[in-house]
Design an enzyme around this catalytic site. Structure first.
Site: not given
Length: 375
Positions: A133, A159, A244, A332
């Site tokens: 993780g 990946i 990132e 909506l």
């Protein structure tokens, strides 16, 4: 929305080129990507021809001259404006390429950067593992040095670009006893014996994005393919986290902008009630706040002043904003269109959920921001 000052006339001209290319070359083909689970090879070559894959890459290696992160932001915003999910492109440009530019040897750069800029090769980051993780030090993939090679065994999962990749920046343990200080990065040509691409992973959303499992069995990687220095991989990985996370924030902010625009167009001429008007007014206000935060973060990044906590705050705010705005806008839209398989707003709802998880969950972002506060 208030005028933005982060872009120049050059970026506006670049935006027009990207918008035309996406509308002409990508939108008609996009349904087939959702079926196959990845962009077509022609997409990568087309983006290469436009200079998109060479953003921030030195011109001598085939990069787009004079480009910076703002060009990448333009591409991301135009992709989201059309309701597309092409996160693998940002993985290629915003996440992976900086490692080669910053830490690659001249030989490594000369071998790979021109091909990657041209769209002749696709790159992925082999980091996530099923049992690790967000805890990088828990990764199980090992690289044992034997003479002039590293013998690699292990596996990676989730990946992005995994199935299409020609090159993988692979995180491995070269010193298993050293925790995060024993991680190294290897440049792995996916044609290397012992490299196997596993099954394509079905996902909740992001159907057009390539996500795969990778495995390595006695894979011999030359020591010359070491990226940077041995056991410095963790430092390299964390050094690019600000960009990132900013890249994700830009994407999420653009998704919220797009969802609001689609919904206003959907309700135009229908005499929406006060509740719908108030909902959209609240969304518009939050979107404007998110845009100000993102543009400020882009400016800080360009001047080298975007800190880890600042990037975390931008990601936290914008990914949560994306979730709120897209869900409100979905509600909506007429149910007969919003929940169809070809619904743009429906796809946006599913595609956006993972943004609050990858590159550090919202909870991790809160930890980082709270640490900056001294808590």
């Amino acid at each position: 929305m208030m005028p933005r000052s982060v872009f120049t006339d050059e970026h506006d001209a670049f935006r027009a080129v990207i918008r035309e290319a996406l509308t002409t070359d990508v939108v008609p083909d996009y349904p087939s990507w959702r079926s196959s689970g990845m962009p077509s090879p022609t997409f990568w070559r087309r983006m290469g021809s436009l200079g998109v894959l060479g953003i921030s890459v030195p011109a001598e290696h085939g990069g787009l001259p004079g480009s910076d992160f703002r060009h990448s932001a333009v591409v991301t915003e135009e992709i989201q404006r059309l309701g597309l999910a092409i996160g693998g492109l940002r993985v290629h440009t915003d996440i992976c390429m900086p490692y080669l530019i910053e830490y690659g040897t001249p030989e490594q750069q000369a071998t790979w950067l021109p091909r990657l800029c041209a769209g002749e090769a696709v790159i992925a980051l082999g980091l996530s593992e099923a049992g690790a993780g967000s805890d990088l030090k828990a990764m199980a993939t090992r690289a044992e040095r034997v003479g002039d090679t590293y013998v690699v065994n292990g596996s990676k999962t989730f990946i992005s670009n995994g199935a299409a990749a020609d090159l993988v920046i692979l995180a491995v343990k070269t010193d298993p006893s050293a925790g995060r200080d024993g991680i190294s990065l290897l440049l792995v040509d996916t044609s290397t014996p012992g490299f196997e691409t596993g099954k394509h992973l079905d996902k909740l959303g992001l159907a057009a994005q390539d996500l795969a499992e990778l495995s390595f069995v006695d894979m011999h990687v030359p020591v010359t393919n070491l990226l940077g220095e041995e056991n410095e991989g963790f430092r390299y990985l964390t050094a690019n986290l600000a960009q990132e996370r900013l890249s994700i924030a830009v994407n999420s902010q653009a998704a919220a902008v797009a969802a609001l625009a689609w919904t206003v167009d959907e309700l135009a001429g229908t005499r929406p009630g006060q509740e719908a008007k108030f909902t959209l007014a609240a969304c518009a206000t939050e979107v404007a706040a998110g845009q100000a935060l993102v543009d400020q973060a882009i400016g800080a990044h360009l001047s080298g002043q975007l800190g880890v906590a600042d990037a975390a705050a931008a990601k936290l705010f914008c990914t949560e904003l994306q979730g709120r705005v897209v869900e409100r806008c979905l509600d909506l839209h007429p149910a007969g269109t919003a929940f169809r398989a070809d619904s743009t707003i429906g796809h946006a709802y599913l595609d956006g959920r993972v943004s609050r998880i990858y590159a550090g969950s919202s909870e991790i972002m809160k930890v980082i921001v709270s640490q900056q506060l001294g808590l």
